[in-house]
Design an enzyme around this catalytic site. Structure first.
Site: not given
Length: 383
Positions: A25, A27, A79, A110, A150, A212-214, A236
């Site tokens: 997700p 924004a 989400q 967040c 998450k 998640n990440g990179d 993402g």
């Protein structure tokens, strides 16, 4: 060159995914238009923008529009974000009773100061009982609809929460947990700590663990899964301006994905399709063309697109204007390689996380903090 791997499907509750890939997700990004575009290239689970639970319960007009899915979207995923167990549970009940989604995710990642300074987002799992209560009540309200969590590693390196939170989510009946392998204090800077994903995978044994990440390429996704043994990846910023990444991911994981020759003409067509879908989503040509402006630099990163055309695309207010500007490009220009790769979106800088006063003194939530935390739920969703 993309590394190939054997097919690895992913099961989240009753949902079977051909490839272990989830759109994170984001924004202002993962609205219906972008989700549809990504689906046109690949497979996976495509999650909505963050929806504020209070706004959903109060049936905020913008929120009710954001939870709508196009008929082509399946499975449908929403989400939710919130800080109050009862409000989140009520929002989940509305989603389930009115058949708005096939999957619900809870946001505890967040890092935005206006959220964390009131105890929301990535700050919330520090209050371990509150976190467990939210997940427990949400899972019960969801019934047969799978509910996932998450989160981030924690607030900072001295206040990590991901292992405790992961176990609590598993105990509460969550269908999967996803870890963005950074702390709130790191924001999106530096490098994600994939080792933490491996730690969580070792600690959680009965449900899938997603990393998640990179993940900027399909190769990154394959490497993450090989290094951490996680069950799937959450993508993402890596797909910003590159919705066809989901086709490359599908192919890398043994599924069916479109083969892409990312010439400038191909990218221009993808950008035009995105603008068209946004116009349809907003039911307003001017608004759709204004919304796609934020994507210009991501789509054309590294390509020979002059400043005048970039400026024009970033100010266009009609599809006709966009068409005229795109027609000026050299559509035969080849993929520029390394210049188009790597990080996308703002990384920010490490900084001390904004938190409520005395937040870190105890992992229990003081009764005086409950009213203060209500302000963590921003009025409108998607931000």
């Amino acid at each position: 060159m993309t590394l190939a791997t054997t097919a690895r499907p992913l099961r989240i509750g009753p949902i079977d995914l051909d490839v272990p890939v989830v759109l994170a997700p984001m924004a202002g990004i993962t609205n219906t238009a972008f989700r549809r575009l990504c689906r046109e290239y690949g497979a996976g689970l495509y999650v909505s923008e963050m929806i504020t639970s209070r706004a959903l319960v109060e049936r905020n007009e913008t929120t009710m529009r954001l939870i709508r899915h196009h008929e082509s979207e399946t499975p449908r995923s929403i989400q939710l974000y919130g800080v109050d167990p009862k409000t989140i549970a009520e929002a989940v009940r509305i989603i389930v009773a009115e058949d708005h989604a096939d999957h619900i995710d809870l946001n505890f990642g967040c890092p935005v100061p206006k959220v964390t300074r009131r105890g929301g987002g990535a700050a919330l799992p520090w209050k371990s009982k509150l976190f467990a209560d939210i997940v427990d009540q949400a899972v019960k309200a969801a019934g047969e609809v799978p509910l996932t969590v998450k989160m981030r590693k924690g607030i900072d390196k001295d206040h990590l929460t991901f292992l405790d939170a992961g176990r609590a989510a598993e105990d509460a009946g969550a269908a999967a947990v996803a870890l963005h392998a950074r702390t709130a204090g790191e924001f999106y800077s530096g490098h994600a700590d994939w080792n933490a994903i491996g730690e969580l995978k070792q600690a959680i044994t009965s449900i899938p663990v997603l990393g998640n990440g990179d993940i900027w390429s399909a190769d990154d996704a394959v490497r993450m899964m090989a290094q951490t043994d996680c069950d799937g990846v959450v993508v993402g910023r890596g797909c910003l301006g590159r919705p066809w990444l989901f086709g490359e991911l599908a192919t890398a994981f043994g599924g069916e994905g479109k083969t892409v020759d990312a010439t400038l003409g191909f990218v221009a067509n993808a950008f035009r399709r995105h603008a068209e879908l946004l116009v349809e989503f907003f039911e307003d040509e001017d608004r759709g063309c204004r919304d796609v402006r934020k994507h210009v630099s991501w789509y054309f990163k590294g390509y020979p697109v002059g400043g005048d055309i970039r400026t024009g695309l970033a100010t266009a207010s009609s599809l006709a204007e966009i068409d005229e500007l795109l027609s000026r490009l050299d559509h035969t220009a080849p993929y520029p390689g390394a210049d188009a790769e790597g990080q996308r979106g703002r990384a920010g800088h490490p900084k001390r996380t904004a938190l409520p006063e005395k937040w870190l003194e105890s992992r229990e939530l003081a009764s005086s903090a409950s009213e203060m935390m209500r302000g963590a739920e921003i009025e409108n969703s998607g931000g």
